[in-house]
Design a protein around this motif. Structure first.
Motif, PDB file in Angstrom:
ATOM      1  N   LEU A 184       0.850  -1.191   0.000  1.00  0.00           N
ATOM      2  CA  LEU A 184       0.000   0.000   0.000  1.00  0.00           C
ATOM      3  C   LEU A 184       0.884   1.238   0.000  1.00  0.00           C
ATOM      4  CD1 LEU A 184      -2.849   1.343   0.350  1.00  0.00           C
ATOM      5  CD2 LEU A 184      -2.437   1.240   2.822  1.00  0.00           C
ATOM      6  N   PHE A 185       0.488   2.237  -0.777  1.00  0.00           N
ATOM      7  CA  PHE A 185       1.128   3.553  -0.758  1.00  0.00           C
ATOM      8  C   PHE A 185       0.148   4.506  -0.099  1.00  0.00           C
ATOM      9  CE2 PHE A 185       2.091   7.746  -2.408  1.00  0.00           C
ATOM     10  CZ  PHE A 185       3.474   7.791  -2.478  1.00  0.00           C
ATOM     11  N   LEU A 186       0.519   5.057   1.053  1.00  0.00           N
ATOM     12  CA  LEU A 186      -0.337   5.990   1.786  1.00  0.00           C
ATOM     13  C   LEU A 186       0.373   7.326   1.896  1.00  0.00           C
ATOM     14  CD1 LEU A 186      -2.841   6.645   3.505  1.00  0.00           C
ATOM     15  CD2 LEU A 186      -1.590   5.752   5.484  1.00  0.00           C
ATOM     16  N   SER A 187      -0.222   8.369   1.322  1.00  0.00           N
ATOM     17  CA  SER A 187       0.364   9.706   1.344  1.00  0.00           C
ATOM     18  C   SER A 187      -0.378  10.559   2.369  1.00  0.00           C
ATOM     19  CB  SER A 187       0.271  10.342  -0.042  1.00  0.00           C
ATOM     20  OG  SER A 187       0.997  11.552  -0.101  1.00  0.00           O
ATOM     21  N   ILE A 188       0.367  11.136   3.317  1.00  0.00           N
ATOM     22  CA  ILE A 188      -0.198  11.897   4.425  1.00  0.00           C
ATOM     23  C   ILE A 188      -0.150  13.391   4.113  1.00  0.00           C
ATOM     24  CG2 ILE A 188       0.030  12.473   6.873  1.00  0.00           C
ATOM     25  CD1 ILE A 188      -0.853   9.619   6.451  1.00  0.00           C
ATOM     26  N   HIS A 189      -1.297  14.042   4.224  1.00  0.00           N
ATOM     27  CA  HIS A 189      -1.403  15.475   3.945  1.00  0.00           C
ATOM     28  C   HIS A 189      -2.320  16.156   4.954  1.00  0.00           C
ATOM     29  CE1 HIS A 189       0.384  15.811  -0.205  1.00  0.00           C
ATOM     30  NE2 HIS A 189       0.250  14.497  -0.108  1.00  0.00           N
ATOM     31  N   HIS A 190      -2.328  17.483   4.900  1.00  0.00           N
ATOM     32  CA  HIS A 190      -3.316  18.305   5.594  1.00  0.00           C
ATOM     33  C   HIS A 190      -3.899  19.270   4.574  1.00  0.00           C
ATOM     34  CE1 HIS A 190      -1.282  16.536   9.008  1.00  0.00           C
ATOM     35  NE2 HIS A 190      -2.240  16.975   9.797  1.00  0.00           N
ATOM     36  N   ALA A 210       1.412   4.984  -8.973  1.00  0.00           N
ATOM     37  CA  ALA A 210       1.799   3.893  -8.078  1.00  0.00           C
ATOM     38  C   ALA A 210       1.438   2.560  -8.707  1.00  0.00           C
ATOM     39  CB  ALA A 210       1.109   4.048  -6.728  1.00  0.00           C
ATOM     40  N   ARG A 211       2.289   1.573  -8.522  1.00  0.00           N
ATOM     41  CA  ARG A 211       2.015   0.228  -9.037  1.00  0.00           C
ATOM     42  C   ARG A 211       1.323  -0.641  -7.996  1.00  0.00           C
ATOM     43  NH1 ARG A 211       1.042   0.633 -13.633  1.00  0.00           N
ATOM     44  NH2 ARG A 211       0.701   2.735 -12.880  1.00  0.00           N
ATOM     45  N   MET A 212       1.038  -0.072  -6.843  1.00  0.00           N
ATOM     46  CA  MET A 212       0.324  -0.769  -5.788  1.00  0.00           C
ATOM     47  C   MET A 212      -0.894   0.072  -5.411  1.00  0.00           C
ATOM     48  SD  MET A 212       2.752   1.422  -4.727  1.00  0.00           S
ATOM     49  CE  MET A 212       4.197   0.365  -4.839  1.00  0.00           C
ATOM     50  N   PRO A 213      -1.837  -0.432  -4.634  1.00  0.00           N
ATOM     51  CA  PRO A 213      -2.948   0.418  -4.191  1.00  0.00           C
ATOM     52  C   PRO A 213      -2.409   1.685  -3.532  1.00  0.00           C
ATOM     53  CG  PRO A 213      -3.328  -1.865  -3.552  1.00  0.00           C
ATOM     54  CD  PRO A 213      -1.920  -1.794  -4.078  1.00  0.00           C
ATOM     55  N   ALA A 214      -3.023   2.822  -3.851  1.00  0.00           N
ATOM     56  CA  ALA A 214      -2.532   4.105  -3.345  1.00  0.00           C
ATOM     57  C   ALA A 214      -3.691   4.950  -2.840  1.00  0.00           C
ATOM     58  CB  ALA A 214      -1.771   4.854  -4.437  1.00  0.00           C
ATOM     59  N   VAL A 215      -3.461   5.595  -1.695  1.00  0.00           N
ATOM     60  CA  VAL A 215      -4.464   6.431  -1.043  1.00  0.00           C
ATOM     61  C   VAL A 215      -3.796   7.718  -0.579  1.00  0.00           C
ATOM     62  CG1 VAL A 215      -6.059   6.637   0.914  1.00  0.00           C
ATOM     63  CG2 VAL A 215      -5.758   4.418  -0.236  1.00  0.00           C
ATOM     64  N   LEU A 216      -4.449   8.854  -0.825  1.00  0.00           N
ATOM     65  CA  LEU A 216      -3.996  10.122  -0.246  1.00  0.00           C
ATOM     66  C   LEU A 216      -4.973  10.514   0.852  1.00  0.00           C
ATOM     67  CD1 LEU A 216      -2.435  13.168  -1.941  1.00  0.00           C
ATOM     68  CD2 LEU A 216      -4.326  13.538  -0.346  1.00  0.00           C
ATOM     69  N   PHE A 217      -4.437  10.807   2.025  1.00  0.00           N
ATOM     70  CA  PHE A 217      -5.241  11.143   3.202  1.00  0.00           C
ATOM     71  C   PHE A 217      -5.004  12.591   3.596  1.00  0.00           C
ATOM     72  CE2 PHE A 217      -5.236  11.326   7.970  1.00  0.00           C
ATOM     73  CZ  PHE A 217      -6.610  11.217   8.154  1.00  0.00           C
ATOM     74  N   GLU A 218      -6.085  13.353   3.703  1.00  0.00           N
ATOM     75  CA  GLU A 218      -6.040  14.738   4.198  1.00  0.00           C
ATOM     76  C   GLU A 218      -6.617  14.725   5.613  1.00  0.00           C
ATOM     77  OE1 GLU A 218      -4.793  17.337   2.650  1.00  0.00           O
ATOM     78  OE2 GLU A 218      -5.004  17.108   0.473  1.00  0.00           O
ATOM     79  N   ALA A 219      -5.788  15.022   6.606  1.00  0.00           N
ATOM     80  CA  ALA A 219      -6.195  14.846   8.003  1.00  0.00           C
ATOM     81  C   ALA A 219      -7.164  15.919   8.490  1.00  0.00           C
ATOM     82  CB  ALA A 219      -4.968  14.819   8.903  1.00  0.00           C
ATOM     83  N   GLY A 220      -6.999  17.150   8.031  1.00  0.00           N
ATOM     84  CA  GLY A 220      -7.844  18.242   8.491  1.00  0.00           C
ATOM     85  C   GLY A 220      -7.514  19.513   7.732  1.00  0.00           C
TER      86      GLY A 220
END
Length: 202
Positions: free
Chosen positions: A66-72, A155-165
C-alpha cells in the motif's frame, strides 16, 4: 508511508503560519509508530523533505502492499476568507491505479476508522463551487475519486492520499496541533490500514 510535500514546496501554510509539510511529518511518524507496533513493516518516503518529483515517491515504494500519502488540507483560494466553514478529513483514490478496487477498500477502511474515532468527513471536495467537483467514491467514509492525482495513478500498488484536516481554518489548525488529536488520528489511520491489508484479496 509518504510524507506529503517537501521543504522547498511545503504545501499550504496553516492559520497559525506553520507549513503543511511539518504537520504531515509529525502525523506520518505517529502512524508509522502505530503500524510498527502492529507488526506491519513501514517504509518512509519523503521524510527528509527532499523528494521533489512525485513519480520518484511511487517508484521508491516498489514492492509495498500500500502507498499511503499523508497530507493536511486547504480550500480554494476564493474560499480562504471563509475558511472557518471548512473542516474534516478526506481521502482520495484514482480509478487509473492498477489496483483501484483495493485502493478504494483501503481508503474506505481508513475513513470508517476515522468516523469511529469521532472525526467527520469534510465533503466539500465534491462540490463544484466550494471544492473541485471530485465525485464521491464512498461518501459515508469521505472518499473521493481523483483520477489524475499523480501519486495515486503512478503507483504500481494500491494508493491512497489522506487529508487529516483543514489547517487554514484556525479552529481546525488548533486541533491538528493538539498531540491528543494527532494521536487519535494516527490510531484511526493505522487501524484502517491494518484492516485493509489483513483483509482477503478479492
Amino acid at each position: 508511508m509518504d510524507v506529503g510535500h517537501y521543504y522547498d514546496d511545503p504545501g499550504v501554510f496553516s492559520a497559525s503560519g506553520r507549513p503543511e509539510f511539518e504537520y504531515n511529518l509529525d502525523l506520518a511518524f505517529l502512524v508509522r509508530s502505530r503500524l510498527d507496533q502492529s507488526g506491519l513493516q513501514v517504509r518512509m518516503i519523503g521524510e527528509r523533505g527532499d523528494y521533489t518529483l512525485l513519480h520518484y515517491r511511487t517508484r521508491a515504494a516498489e514492492g509495498a502492499d500500500l502507498f499511503l500519502s499523508i497530507h493536511h488540507d486547504s480550500v480554494r483560494r476564493s474560499q480562504l476568507a471563509n475558511a472557518q466553514r471548512f473542516a474534516g478529513f478526506s481521502l482520495f483514490v484514482s480509478r487509473r491505479n492498477p489496483h483501484a478496487p483495493r485502493a478504494l477498500a483501503c481508503a474506505s477502511a481508513i475513513g470508517s476508522e476515522m468516523r469511529v474515532a469521532g472525526f467527520v468527513p469534510s465533503r466539500y471536495h465534491a462540490d463544484p463551487v466550494l471544492g473541485e467537483d471530485r465525485p464521491f467514491a464512498d461518501e459515508e467514509n469521505g472518499v473521493h475519486y481523483y483520477d489524475n492525482l499523480a501519486v495515486a495513478h503512478t503507483a504500481r500498488m494500491p494508493a491512497v492520499l489522506f487529508e487529516a484536516g483543514v489547517i487554514v481554518n484556525a479552529a481546525e489548525d488548533e486541533r491538528m496541533r493538539d498531540p491528543n488529536v494527532r494521536e487519535a488520528i494516527a490510531r484511526a489511520v493505522a487501524k484502517g490500514v491494518q484492516a485493509c491489508l489483513r483483509a482477503p484479496l478479492r
